[in-house]
Write a protein that holds these residues in place. Structure first.
Motif, PDB file in Angstrom:
ATOM      1  N   ASP A 171       0.927  -1.404   0.171  1.00 49.64           N
ATOM      2  CA  ASP A 171       0.017   0.029  -0.113  1.00 49.64           C
ATOM      3  C   ASP A 171       0.798   1.346  -0.001  1.00 49.64           C
ATOM      4  N   SER A 172       0.194   2.467  -0.028  1.00 48.36           N
ATOM      5  CA  SER A 172       0.937   3.625  -0.148  1.00 48.36           C
ATOM      6  C   SER A 172       1.565   4.053   1.415  1.00 48.36           C
ATOM      7  N   TYR A 173       2.199   4.958   1.201  1.00 40.07           N
ATOM      8  CA  TYR A 173       2.951   5.456   2.580  1.00 40.07           C
ATOM      9  C   TYR A 173       1.991   5.945   3.651  1.00 40.07           C
ATOM     10  N   ASP A 174       0.608   6.451   3.076  1.00 41.95           N
ATOM     11  CA  ASP A 174      -0.339   6.744   4.114  1.00 41.95           C
ATOM     12  C   ASP A 174      -0.880   5.418   4.950  1.00 41.95           C
ATOM     13  N   MET A 175      -0.669   4.504   4.373  1.00 42.88           N
ATOM     14  CA  MET A 175      -0.921   3.459   5.108  1.00 42.88           C
ATOM     15  C   MET A 175      -0.005   2.988   6.216  1.00 42.88           C
ATOM     16  N   VAL A 176       1.232   3.261   5.904  1.00 47.89           N
ATOM     17  CA  VAL A 176       2.578   3.325   6.856  1.00 47.89           C
ATOM     18  C   VAL A 176       2.002   4.224   8.112  1.00 47.89           C
ATOM     19  N   LEU A 177       1.777   5.388   7.969  1.00 48.03           N
ATOM     20  CA  LEU A 177       1.415   6.193   8.855  1.00 48.03           C
ATOM     21  C   LEU A 177       0.208   5.993   9.734  1.00 48.03           C
ATOM     22  N   SER A 178      -0.874   5.352   8.979  1.00 49.81           N
ATOM     23  CA  SER A 178      -2.215   4.786   9.572  1.00 49.81           C
ATOM     24  C   SER A 178      -1.767   3.501  10.396  1.00 49.81           C
ATOM     25  N   LEU A 179      -0.731   2.674  10.143  1.00 46.97           N
ATOM     26  CA  LEU A 179      -0.236   1.575  11.045  1.00 46.97           C
ATOM     27  C   LEU A 179       0.462   2.181  12.239  1.00 46.97           C
ATOM     28  N   ASN A 180       1.404   3.154  11.835  1.00 46.30           N
ATOM     29  CA  ASN A 180       2.078   3.759  13.035  1.00 46.30           C
ATOM     30  C   ASN A 180       1.334   4.209  14.120  1.00 46.30           C
ATOM     31  N   GLU A 181       0.144   4.780  13.758  1.00 47.08           N
ATOM     32  CA  GLU A 181      -0.758   5.434  14.724  1.00 47.08           C
ATOM     33  C   GLU A 181      -1.509   4.230  15.406  1.00 47.08           C
ATOM     34  N   GLU A 182      -1.785   3.322  14.805  1.00 40.26           N
ATOM     35  CA  GLU A 182      -2.108   2.115  15.571  1.00 40.26           C
ATOM     36  C   GLU A 182      -1.216   1.670  16.526  1.00 40.26           C
ATOM     37  N   ILE A 183       0.120   1.441  16.611  1.00 34.91           N
ATOM     38  CA  ILE A 183       0.835   1.291  17.426  1.00 34.91           C
ATOM     39  C   ILE A 183       1.106   2.407  18.295  1.00 34.91           C
ATOM     40  N   VAL A 184       1.117   3.561  18.130  1.00 32.73           N
ATOM     41  CA  VAL A 184       0.986   4.599  19.078  1.00 32.73           C
ATOM     42  C   VAL A 184      -0.302   4.551  20.155  1.00 32.73           C
ATOM     43  N   THR A 185      -1.435   4.216  19.317  1.00 39.80           N
ATOM     44  CA  THR A 185      -2.543   4.136  20.230  1.00 39.80           C
ATOM     45  C   THR A 185      -2.483   2.639  21.153  1.00 39.80           C
ATOM     46  N   TRP A 186      -1.916   1.770  20.667  1.00 45.65           N
ATOM     47  CA  TRP A 186      -1.610   0.530  21.416  1.00 45.65           C
ATOM     48  C   TRP A 186      -0.840   1.136  22.803  1.00 45.65           C
ATOM     49  N   GLU A 187       0.255   1.935  22.436  1.00 47.66           N
ATOM     50  CA  GLU A 187       1.191   2.205  23.518  1.00 47.66           C
ATOM     51  C   GLU A 187       0.542   3.000  24.386  1.00 47.66           C
ATOM     52  N   ALA A 188      -0.559   4.089  23.956  1.00 45.94           N
ATOM     53  CA  ALA A 188      -1.064   4.970  24.683  1.00 45.94           C
ATOM     54  C   ALA A 188      -1.906   4.170  25.922  1.00 45.94           C
ATOM     55  N   LYS A 189      -2.550   3.199  25.436  1.00 44.56           N
ATOM     56  CA  LYS A 189      -3.476   2.426  26.187  1.00 44.56           C
ATOM     57  C   LYS A 189      -2.802   1.447  27.091  1.00 44.56           C
ATOM     58  N   LEU A 190      -1.381   1.325  27.161  1.00 44.44           N
ATOM     59  CA  LEU A 190      -0.780   0.507  27.986  1.00 44.44           C
ATOM     60  C   LEU A 190      -0.947   0.808  29.677  1.00 44.44           C
ATOM     61  N   PRO A 191      -1.111  -0.286  30.440  1.00 47.04           N
ATOM     62  CA  PRO A 191      -1.459   0.246  31.793  1.00 47.04           C
ATOM     63  C   PRO A 191      -0.225   1.003  32.431  1.00 47.04           C
ATOM     64  N   PRO A 192      -0.263   1.618  33.556  1.00 46.65           N
ATOM     65  CA  PRO A 192       1.051   2.479  34.107  1.00 46.65           C
ATOM     66  C   PRO A 192       2.274   1.654  34.338  1.00 46.65           C
ATOM     67  N   TYR A 193       2.109   0.253  34.813  1.00 45.49           N
ATOM     68  CA  TYR A 193       3.418  -0.454  35.031  1.00 45.49           C
ATOM     69  C   TYR A 193       3.958  -0.954  33.790  1.00 45.49           C
ATOM     70  N   PHE A 194       3.369  -0.858  32.597  1.00 51.06           N
ATOM     71  CA  PHE A 194       3.903  -1.257  31.336  1.00 51.06           C
ATOM     72  C   PHE A 194       4.184  -0.203  30.490  1.00 51.06           C
ATOM     73  N   LYS A 195       4.122   1.099  30.902  1.00 51.69           N
ATOM     74  CA  LYS A 195       4.377   2.446  29.967  1.00 51.69           C
ATOM     75  C   LYS A 195       5.932   2.286  29.477  1.00 51.69           C
ATOM     76  N   LEU A 196       5.663   2.734  28.280  1.00 55.97           N
ATOM     77  CA  LEU A 196       7.129   3.033  27.744  1.00 55.97           C
ATOM     78  C   LEU A 196       8.016   3.996  28.294  1.00 55.97           C
ATOM     79  N   HIS A 197       7.594   4.937  28.927  1.00 57.60           N
ATOM     80  CA  HIS A 197       8.515   6.003  29.421  1.00 57.60           C
ATOM     81  C   HIS A 197       7.851   6.128  30.991  1.00 57.60           C
ATOM     82  N   ASP A 198       8.816   5.955  31.858  1.00 54.66           N
ATOM     83  CA  ASP A 198       8.363   6.369  33.348  1.00 54.66           C
ATOM     84  C   ASP A 198       7.468   5.385  33.433  1.00 54.66           C
TER      85      ASP A 198
END
Length: 615
Positions: free
Chosen positions: A332-359
């Motif tokens: 697919d196009s590069y827009d799909m890459v950015l869309s999938l990256n947003e899904e990864i970011v959304t997954w990371e944002a929903k991590l519980p506090p003890y699994f957060k990527l930062h602090d």
């Protein structure tokens, strides 16, 4: 007798097939199946039960055991691979259960110990040979393969390490043999699937990733044969068994999707053919079926091992989408890459506090020690997904800076992963195995950063990268557990360091010559645009005169957000062979064992860079 699937009353629910009892195990057949058991179901008659492949009258014959061509000679050989002393097996098994099992959810300790006791309490004679369950024996062997390594995590010298490694490999190969032979005598079982998962993880630990792609597919087939791709609630299974099957299927799903993406090979599990819920935040292994049925799910603030399993499953779904949309036959196009990256970011944002990527919140680590290792595992999987998604765009440029986002993300995740690797190399082996039996060993961020250092050798960021890469190589070579596959990766990284150093030295020599001679180049000839080159992705900057100083390079902070100044290279049909691994998403990264190919790639990148710099 048959164990029939109980479907929901809603006629709109999909038809999922049936589970029939066959050869001492539940056996799944889809709606297209029509055999003796399906016919018996239609006639409402007792279904024929295929018995185990080991018949008692055969098991009573000593000749069948000793006959090299007989079916039981394989079992006899496998038993001969066990240590002679039961106390030795006890110690090695306890090492696995106490050191590793509680972090990776490999076996159910209570069920495993019960079968372990039954195995050693059997009569040691030919007349009791038929009681040996090869499915569980395969699981025992792969447990012993890990247990040998855990029993002595820091051997005193290389000879001891080599002996331990050889012993571990003997148990590993015994497990592989038992897995292959077991379906001849029995139907598939949960133990056989668990053995397949552990064999796959052992290969990942050994850096034999292409081989693990085969074993995870075999384990997946054995799970599907038991209907694990259909949720246990549809089979009306007890809640305890349902949760066990969900977790086991999630482990298989994660391994299948991540290994396929790492190798660029097709995955085996198709989502449209699966109806499985994610594991609930509840731990029922130590309960009876009655207690498990009445236990409510705990909130995320009270985590169990199932939380990590569920989160990894969710990220593996995104990984599967990355494979399908960005690395398939038709990308697919590069827009799909950015869309999938947003899904990864959304997954990371929903991590519980003890699994957060930062602090992350580490206050529960003392009470629940598995959280620390699960956190590292999830973070490694996150970086693996992001680096793999954005790697094809790492060296591309655009007049509109449209690939800058991929540049920043790929480099930042590669740096973060390298930092994790530098820390884990100082850990004991039994600690490493708690979190690096997954995506951490499926790719190597050091290779990505090594290519970056070769492509932009004069930036301040590359200086920092080279220092860390040299530290990484030194720690790897000093690791007593390093094998030939890991050593091959080290050689590639060292090759990148050598090429980058050569480019830096050449540029410094050219600059010194240019300073000692008057320049005839107009002032505007050495001007450069900040950030990305103004050239399009199809254009290569013209070479400067030989007596001109090297074009100035922008300075970067290590892992910062400022994009590199690099020559673009053309993707597609006009690309050189060495460029396809980066420019074409349909190509996967070269294996570290392909040293000659890597030398060819780096030599061409070096020549390409020197041509761009006017050397």
């Amino acid at each position: 007798m048959s164990l029939r699937a109980v479907r929901a009353d809603d006629s709109s629910d999909p038809t999922v097939g049936d589970l029939f009892k066959s050869r001492d195990a539940p056996s799944f057949f889809g709606s297209s199946y029509f055999g003796p058991q399906a016919a018996a179901k239609i006639m409402e008659a007792p279904a024929p039960d295929l018995t185990s492949g080991i018949r008692s009258q055969m098991a009573s014959s000593t000749h069948s055991f000793r006959d090299e061509g007989g079916p039981f000679s394989q079992i006899w050989d496998l038993l001969g691979l066990l240590p002679r002393k039961k106390s030795t097996v006890d110690r090695i098994t306890d090492c696995f259960l106490n050191e590793l099992n509680w972090t990776i959810d490999a076996v159910c300790p209570a069920s495993f110990r019960s079968k372990y006791d039954d195995f050693w309490e059997r009569k040691f004679g030919f007349d009791d040979f038929a009681t040996i369950d090869l499915r569980w024996l395969a699981l025992l062997f792969i447990v012993l393969a890990f247990g040998v390594l855990l029993d002595c995590p820091r051997p005193k010298n290389k000879e001891v390490q080599r002996e331990l490694q050889d012993t571990s490999l003997r148990f590993y190969w015994a497990a592989r043999r038992a897995i292959v032979i077991a379906p001849t005598f029995y139907g598939e079982s949960t133990d056989l699937v668990r053995a397949g998962v552990l064999v796959t993880r052992y290969l990942i630990y050994s850096r034999r990733v292409p081989e693990s792609w085969l074993t995870t597919s075999f384990a997946m087939r054995m799970a599907q044969a038991q209907g694990m791709h259909i949720d246990g609630e549809r089979w009306r299974l007890p809640r305890k068994e349902t949760e066990t099957r969900r977790r086991l299927w999630s482990h298989l799903y994660m391994l299948d999707k991540t290994i396929a993406l790492a190798l660029g090979r097709p995955f085996a599990i198709l989502d449209q053919q699966c109806l499985v819920k994610k594991a609930s935040n509840v731990w029922l292994d130590d309960m009876t079926d009655e207690e498990a049925a009445s236990t409510s799910e705990a909130p995320l603030s009270e985590p169990t091992l199932s939380v990590c399993t569920s989160l990894a499953h969710h990220l593996a779904i995104i990984v599967g989408k990355i494979q399908e949309h960005c690395f398939g036959l038709f990308t697919d196009s590069y827009d799909m890459v950015l869309s999938l990256n947003e899904e990864i970011v959304t997954w990371e944002a929903k991590l519980p506090p003890y699994f957060k990527l930062h602090d992350p919140d580490t206050s529960k680590d003392g009470l629940l020690p598995f959280l620390f290792w699960n956190r590292l595992h999830l973070h490694s999987m996150y970086h693996f997904a992001r680096v793999t998604l954005h790697r094809p765009y790492l060296l591309r440029q655009s007049i509109t800076n449209r690939f800058r986002h991929s540049h920043d993300i790929c480099i930042a995740s590669a740096c973060a992963d390298l930092d994790m690797r530098l820390k884990y190399l100082s850990q004991r082996l039994n600690d490493r195995l708690k979190w690096c039996l997954g995506p951490h060993h499926l790719f190597n961020s050091a290779l990505v950063l090594g290519i970056i250092a070769v492509r932009e050798p004069h930036s301040r960021r590359s200086i920092a990268i080279l220092e860390d890469l040299e530290a990484y190589c030194e720690m790897q070579k000093n690791d007593i557990w390093i094998n030939e596959f890991a050593l091959a990766e080290v050689k590639i990284v060292e090759l990148c360091i050598k090429r980058a150093r050569k480019l830096r030295t050449s540029a410094q020599s050219s600059s010194a010559v240019a300073v000692s001679q008057p320049s005839t180049v107009p002032a505007h000839a050495t001007d450069t645009t900040e950030g990305f080159s103004s050239a399009s992705t199809e254009t290569i900057a013209p070479a400067a005169p030989t007596n001109a100083p090297a074009p100035p390079q922008p300075h970067f902070d290590y892992c910062g957000s400022e994009p590199p100044l690099m020559p673009s290279f053309p993707p597609g049909d006009n690309a050189q062979p060495w460029q396809t691994a980066w420019a074409d998403p349909s190509f996967s990264l070269l294996e570290a064992a392909d040293l000659q190919h890597w030398e060819y790639v780096l030599d061409n990148i070096t020549q390409y860079q020197m041509s761009f710099m006017g050397q």
